[in-house]
Enzyme design. Structure first.
Site, PDB file in Angstrom:
ATOM      1  N   TYR A 143      90.472   7.444  53.651  1.00 26.52           N
ATOM      2  CA  TYR A 143      90.938   8.820  53.441  1.00 26.52           C
ATOM      3  C   TYR A 143      92.263   9.056  54.162  1.00 26.52           C
ATOM      4  O   TYR A 143      93.231   9.504  53.558  1.00 26.52           O
ATOM      5  CB  TYR A 143      89.869   9.781  53.949  1.00 26.52           C
ATOM      6  CG  TYR A 143      90.166  11.247  53.725  1.00 26.52           C
ATOM      7  CD1 TYR A 143      90.063  11.804  52.455  1.00 26.52           C
ATOM      8  CD2 TYR A 143      90.530  12.072  54.783  1.00 26.52           C
ATOM      9  CE1 TYR A 143      90.332  13.158  52.245  1.00 26.52           C
ATOM     10  CE2 TYR A 143      90.790  13.418  54.584  1.00 26.52           C
ATOM     11  CZ  TYR A 143      90.675  13.955  53.315  1.00 26.52           C
ATOM     12  OH  TYR A 143      90.931  15.288  53.126  1.00 26.52           O
ATOM     13  N   SER A 187      79.180  23.694  56.945  1.00 25.92           N
ATOM     14  CA  SER A 187      78.068  23.779  55.997  1.00 25.92           C
ATOM     15  C   SER A 187      76.802  23.175  56.605  1.00 25.92           C
ATOM     16  O   SER A 187      75.710  23.734  56.447  1.00 25.92           O
ATOM     17  CB  SER A 187      78.433  23.107  54.677  1.00 25.92           C
ATOM     18  OG  SER A 187      79.119  21.900  54.904  1.00 25.92           O
ATOM     19  N   PHE A 189      75.814  23.079  59.796  1.00 26.05           N
ATOM     20  CA  PHE A 189      75.207  23.995  60.777  1.00 26.05           C
ATOM     21  C   PHE A 189      74.566  25.196  60.079  1.00 26.05           C
ATOM     22  O   PHE A 189      73.465  25.626  60.443  1.00 26.05           O
ATOM     23  CB  PHE A 189      76.264  24.473  61.788  1.00 26.05           C
ATOM     24  CG  PHE A 189      76.688  23.431  62.793  1.00 26.05           C
ATOM     25  CD1 PHE A 189      76.012  22.219  62.918  1.00 26.05           C
ATOM     26  CD2 PHE A 189      77.766  23.682  63.648  1.00 26.05           C
ATOM     27  CE1 PHE A 189      76.408  21.256  63.853  1.00 26.05           C
ATOM     28  CE2 PHE A 189      78.159  22.740  64.597  1.00 26.05           C
ATOM     29  CZ  PHE A 189      77.493  21.527  64.692  1.00 26.05           C
ATOM     30  N   TYR A 202      77.320  16.234  66.961  1.00 32.82           N
ATOM     31  CA  TYR A 202      77.634  14.821  67.200  1.00 32.82           C
ATOM     32  C   TYR A 202      78.369  14.677  68.534  1.00 32.82           C
ATOM     33  O   TYR A 202      79.267  15.462  68.847  1.00 32.82           O
ATOM     34  CB  TYR A 202      78.482  14.250  66.066  1.00 32.82           C
ATOM     35  CG  TYR A 202      77.830  14.341  64.694  1.00 32.82           C
ATOM     36  CD1 TYR A 202      76.442  14.490  64.553  1.00 32.82           C
ATOM     37  CD2 TYR A 202      78.598  14.273  63.531  1.00 32.82           C
ATOM     38  CE1 TYR A 202      75.845  14.575  63.298  1.00 32.82           C
ATOM     39  CE2 TYR A 202      78.015  14.356  62.272  1.00 32.82           C
ATOM     40  CZ  TYR A 202      76.634  14.514  62.161  1.00 32.82           C
ATOM     41  OH  TYR A 202      76.074  14.601  60.925  1.00 32.82           O
ATOM     42  N   THR A 208      87.208  19.209  69.391  1.00 31.35           N
ATOM     43  CA  THR A 208      87.589  20.525  68.873  1.00 31.35           C
ATOM     44  C   THR A 208      88.096  20.429  67.434  1.00 31.35           C
ATOM     45  O   THR A 208      88.584  19.390  66.998  1.00 31.35           O
ATOM     46  CB  THR A 208      88.704  21.177  69.722  1.00 31.35           C
ATOM     47  OG1 THR A 208      89.928  20.439  69.528  1.00 31.35           O
ATOM     48  CG2 THR A 208      88.343  21.212  71.193  1.00 31.35           C
TER      49      THR A 208
HETATM   50  P1  NAD Z   1      85.934  18.903  47.222  1.00 29.18           P
HETATM   51  O1  NAD Z   1      85.256  17.588  47.385  1.00 29.18           O
HETATM   52  O2  NAD Z   1      85.098  20.108  47.088  1.00 29.18           O
HETATM   53  O3  NAD Z   1      86.919  18.849  45.974  1.00 29.18           O
HETATM   54  C1  NAD Z   1      87.526  17.688  45.487  1.00 29.18           C
HETATM   55  C2  NAD Z   1      87.462  17.705  43.971  1.00 29.18           C
HETATM   56  O4  NAD Z   1      88.138  16.546  43.451  1.00 29.18           O
HETATM   57  C3  NAD Z   1      86.030  17.657  43.432  1.00 29.18           C
HETATM   58  O5  NAD Z   1      85.877  18.648  42.439  1.00 29.18           O
HETATM   59  C4  NAD Z   1      85.910  16.252  42.860  1.00 29.18           C
HETATM   60  O6  NAD Z   1      84.974  16.171  41.804  1.00 29.18           O
HETATM   61  C5  NAD Z   1      87.334  15.973  42.431  1.00 29.18           C
HETATM   62  N1  NAD Z   1      87.658  14.541  42.345  1.00 29.18           N
HETATM   63  C6  NAD Z   1      87.449  13.594  43.307  1.00 29.18           C
HETATM   64  N2  NAD Z   1      87.877  12.402  42.867  1.00 29.18           N
HETATM   65  C7  NAD Z   1      88.382  12.591  41.616  1.00 29.18           C
HETATM   66  C8  NAD Z   1      88.965  11.737  40.648  1.00 29.18           C
HETATM   67  N3  NAD Z   1      89.120  10.425  40.873  1.00 29.18           N
HETATM   68  N4  NAD Z   1      89.361  12.271  39.467  1.00 29.18           N
HETATM   69  C9  NAD Z   1      89.203  13.585  39.211  1.00 29.18           C
HETATM   70  N5  NAD Z   1      88.652  14.457  40.094  1.00 29.18           N
HETATM   71  C10 NAD Z   1      88.242  13.953  41.285  1.00 29.18           C
HETATM   72  O7  NAD Z   1      86.940  19.024  48.451  1.00 29.18           O
HETATM   73  P2  NAD Z   1      87.852  20.248  48.939  1.00 29.18           P
HETATM   74  O8  NAD Z   1      87.417  20.598  50.294  1.00 29.18           O
HETATM   75  O9  NAD Z   1      87.927  21.295  47.898  1.00 29.18           O
HETATM   76  O10 NAD Z   1      89.257  19.506  49.071  1.00 29.18           O
HETATM   77  C11 NAD Z   1      90.263  19.623  48.092  1.00 29.18           C
HETATM   78  C12 NAD Z   1      91.507  18.880  48.544  1.00 29.18           C
HETATM   79  O11 NAD Z   1      91.977  19.431  49.776  1.00 29.18           O
HETATM   80  C13 NAD Z   1      91.286  17.394  48.792  1.00 29.18           C
HETATM   81  O12 NAD Z   1      92.421  16.667  48.344  1.00 29.18           O
HETATM   82  C14 NAD Z   1      91.171  17.296  50.294  1.00 29.18           C
HETATM   83  O13 NAD Z   1      91.590  16.034  50.757  1.00 29.18           O
HETATM   84  C15 NAD Z   1      92.107  18.408  50.739  1.00 29.18           C
HETATM   85  N6  NAD Z   1      91.738  18.878  52.090  1.00 29.18           N
HETATM   86  C16 NAD Z   1      90.621  19.635  52.284  1.00 29.18           C
HETATM   87  C17 NAD Z   1      90.283  20.036  53.573  1.00 29.18           C
HETATM   88  C18 NAD Z   1      89.067  20.881  53.851  1.00 29.18           C
HETATM   89  O14 NAD Z   1      88.790  21.161  55.018  1.00 29.18           O
HETATM   90  N7  NAD Z   1      88.330  21.352  52.865  1.00 29.18           N
HETATM   91  C19 NAD Z   1      91.084  19.672  54.653  1.00 29.18           C
HETATM   92  C20 NAD Z   1      92.199  18.887  54.419  1.00 29.18           C
HETATM   93  C21 NAD Z   1      92.521  18.507  53.132  1.00 29.18           C
HETATM   94  N1  UDP Z   2      80.061  17.285  63.235  1.00 29.14           N
HETATM   95  C1  UDP Z   2      78.924  17.576  63.973  1.00 29.14           C
HETATM   96  N2  UDP Z   2      77.749  17.771  63.295  1.00 29.14           N
HETATM   97  C2  UDP Z   2      77.654  17.708  61.943  1.00 29.14           C
HETATM   98  C3  UDP Z   2      78.821  17.407  61.198  1.00 29.14           C
HETATM   99  C4  UDP Z   2      80.000  17.201  61.888  1.00 29.14           C
HETATM  100  O1  UDP Z   2      78.961  17.660  65.209  1.00 29.14           O
HETATM  101  O2  UDP Z   2      76.554  17.908  61.404  1.00 29.14           O
HETATM  102  C5  UDP Z   2      81.328  17.110  63.961  1.00 29.14           C
HETATM  103  C6  UDP Z   2      82.107  15.858  63.602  1.00 29.14           C
HETATM  104  O3  UDP Z   2      81.692  14.764  64.404  1.00 29.14           O
HETATM  105  C7  UDP Z   2      83.536  16.279  63.874  1.00 29.14           C
HETATM  106  C8  UDP Z   2      83.539  17.779  63.563  1.00 29.14           C
HETATM  107  O4  UDP Z   2      82.171  18.192  63.617  1.00 29.14           O
HETATM  108  O5  UDP Z   2      83.837  16.101  65.233  1.00 29.14           O
HETATM  109  C9  UDP Z   2      84.129  18.123  62.204  1.00 29.14           C
HETATM  110  O6  UDP Z   2      83.494  17.315  61.249  1.00 29.14           O
HETATM  111  P1  UDP Z   2      83.770  17.459  59.686  1.00 29.14           P
HETATM  112  O7  UDP Z   2      83.048  16.324  59.019  1.00 29.14           O
HETATM  113  O8  UDP Z   2      83.471  18.824  59.230  1.00 29.14           O
HETATM  114  O9  UDP Z   2      85.342  17.285  59.526  1.00 29.14           O
HETATM  115  P2  UDP Z   2      86.436  16.307  60.143  1.00 29.14           P
HETATM  116  O10 UDP Z   2      85.811  15.386  61.141  1.00 29.14           O
HETATM  117  O11 UDP Z   2      86.970  15.576  58.958  1.00 29.14           O
HETATM  118  O12 UDP Z   2      87.411  17.225  60.764  1.00 29.14           O
END
Ligand code: NAD
Ligand code: UDP
Ligand code: UDP
Length: 311
Positions: A143, A187, A189, A202, A208
């Site tokens: 990723y 989600s 929690f 975890y 943070t």
């Molecule tokens: P999500 O998993 O809900 O949405 C991703 C969507 O992309 C899904 O609908 C999935 O079916 C689709 N998808 C995945 N692979 C695909 C493929 N090969 N072809 C077509 N569709 C595909 O995630 P999200 O939280 O809505 O994230 C959306 C974007 O924002 C992502 O690119 C993610 O990396 C970025 N992002 C999200 C967060 C966050 O905290 N939610 C943080 C940083 C970056």
């Molecule tokens: N985390 C946690 N319990 C959970 C899921 C995640 O303590 O049930 C922690 C995880 O180890 C990380 C932080 O919460 O330190 C955020 O995790 P998340 O997977 O939401 O996003 P990311 O690590 O990609 O920021």
């Protein structure tokens, strides 16, 4: 305008589509439903300005649009680590195809990148100039490195082919429609507390994160897309909390009797994360407006309804 949203059936994508449709645009949603769901966009299915295409972006596709929001990619560690090679393909081949499409159409292209490009950061808070500390061979690399090469591709298409790019580095975002089994911390929690299960923290919960409510994030994406700056721009909420503080907040709001259980910290888990949003403030006149407790309340309500209707 006709606007393509890749990953539009996902969490952020579907909220973005709601806003674009409300603004009167024509929207094409492209998604393979890997982590996205039809129910997220169901309300638009009969609308004449909305189109859904089930397609995997690792395969080429020809369409006619003016703007592309490129969000398709699983975002939760549980989902992107389930099939890491597919995650790399989606970020590399998928982003390449969408940039090829933007180049042919002379369409503006916005990449949804991530704070994960900073890895486990040695600079705090993270500014866009910071180049990151990413493990290239760890379990998060598919990723993190996938998004880093997606940014590289975007900037090379900009320099070589004059593609009109925008790059957003999104920090942890939460809100209604996150999957119940998403695996991300907010989600997890909320679902655990609503079901009366222990909240799984975890490590010692001292790491943070800074949590941005989805409506704020969507406003930032739209401002970036329609502004003059290509980025990269951090989009996130600079209020920083330990994971233990988040667990306690959810516990207080949902179920004060819920237990907190400590589990093993996954490898390469970033120890701290907070965006410096000076660029977003000055370039886009954007900053988040929804504080954590208010956003959590709205998110808890959504999960409560879904969990109740499943029972
Ligand atoms: P999500 O998993 O809900 O949405 C991703 C969507 O992309 C899904 O609908 C999935 O079916 C689709 N998808 C995945 N692979 C695909 C493929 N090969 N072809 C077509 N569709 C595909 O995630 P999200 O939280 O809505 O994230 C959306 C974007 O924002 C992502 O690119 C993610 O990396 C970025 N992002 C999200 C967060 C966050 O905290 N939610 C943080 C940083 C970056
Ligand atoms: N985390 C946690 N319990 C959970 C899921 C995640 O303590 O049930 C922690 C995880 O180890 C990380 C932080 O919460 O330190 C955020 O995790 P998340 O997977 O939401 O996003 P990311 O690590 O990609 O920021
Ligand atoms: N591509 C696509 N739709 C288009 C235009 C291009 O899916 O409308 C794909 C194309 O198949 C290629 C990628 O985007 O795999 C990169 O296209 P580009 O034109 O930059 O490179 P080339 O096709 O010359 O390798």
């Amino acid at each position: 305008m006709r606007i393509l949203v890749t990953g539009g059936a996902g969490f952020i994508g579907s909220h973005l589509i709601d806003r674009l449709m409300a603004d009167g645009h024509e929207v094409i949603c492209l998604d393979n439903f890997y982590t996205g769901h039809k129910r997220n966009i169901l309300k638009w299915f009969d609308h004449p300005y909305f189109e859904m295409i089930r397609h995997d972006i690792t395969e080429p596709i020809r369409l006619e649009v003016d703007q592309i929001y490129h969000l398709a990619c699983p975002a939760s560690p549980v989902h992107y680590q389930y099939n890491p090679i597919k995650t790399v393909k989606t970020n590399v081949m998928g982003t390449l195809n969408m940039l090829g499409l933007a180049k042919r159409l002379k369409a503006r292209f916005l990449l949804a990148s991530t704070s994960e490009v900073y890895g486990d950061p040695e600079v705090h808070p993270q500014t866009e100039d910071y180049r990151g500390s990413v493990n290239p061979i760890g379990i998060r690399s598919c990723y993190d490195e996938g998004k880093r090469i997606a940014e590289t591709l975007a900037f090379d298409y900009y320099r070589e082919n004059k593609v009109d790019i925008r790059v957003a580095r999104i920090f942890n975002t939460y809100g209604p429609r996150m999957l119940e089994n998403d695996g991300r911390v907010v989600s997890n929690f909320i679902v655990q507390a609503l079901r009366g299960n222990p909240l799984t923290v975890y490590g010692e919960g001292q790491q943070t994160r800074s949590f941005c409510y989805v409506s704020d994030l969507v406003s930032g994406l739209i401002k970036l897309m329609n502004g003059d700056y290509i980025g990269p721009v951090n989009l996130g909420n600079p209020d920083e909390y330990t994971i233990l503080e988040l667990a306690q907040a959810v516990q207080n709001m949902v179920n004060p009797d819920a237990e907190i259980k400590f589990e093993l910290l996954p490898s390469d888990d970033p120890r701290r994360r907070r965006p410096d949003i000076t660029r977003a403030k000055t370039w886009l006149n954007w900053q988040p407006t929804i504080p954590l407790l208010e956003g959590l309340k709205l998110t808890i309500e959504d999960f409560r309804q879904r969990i109740d209707s499943n029972n």
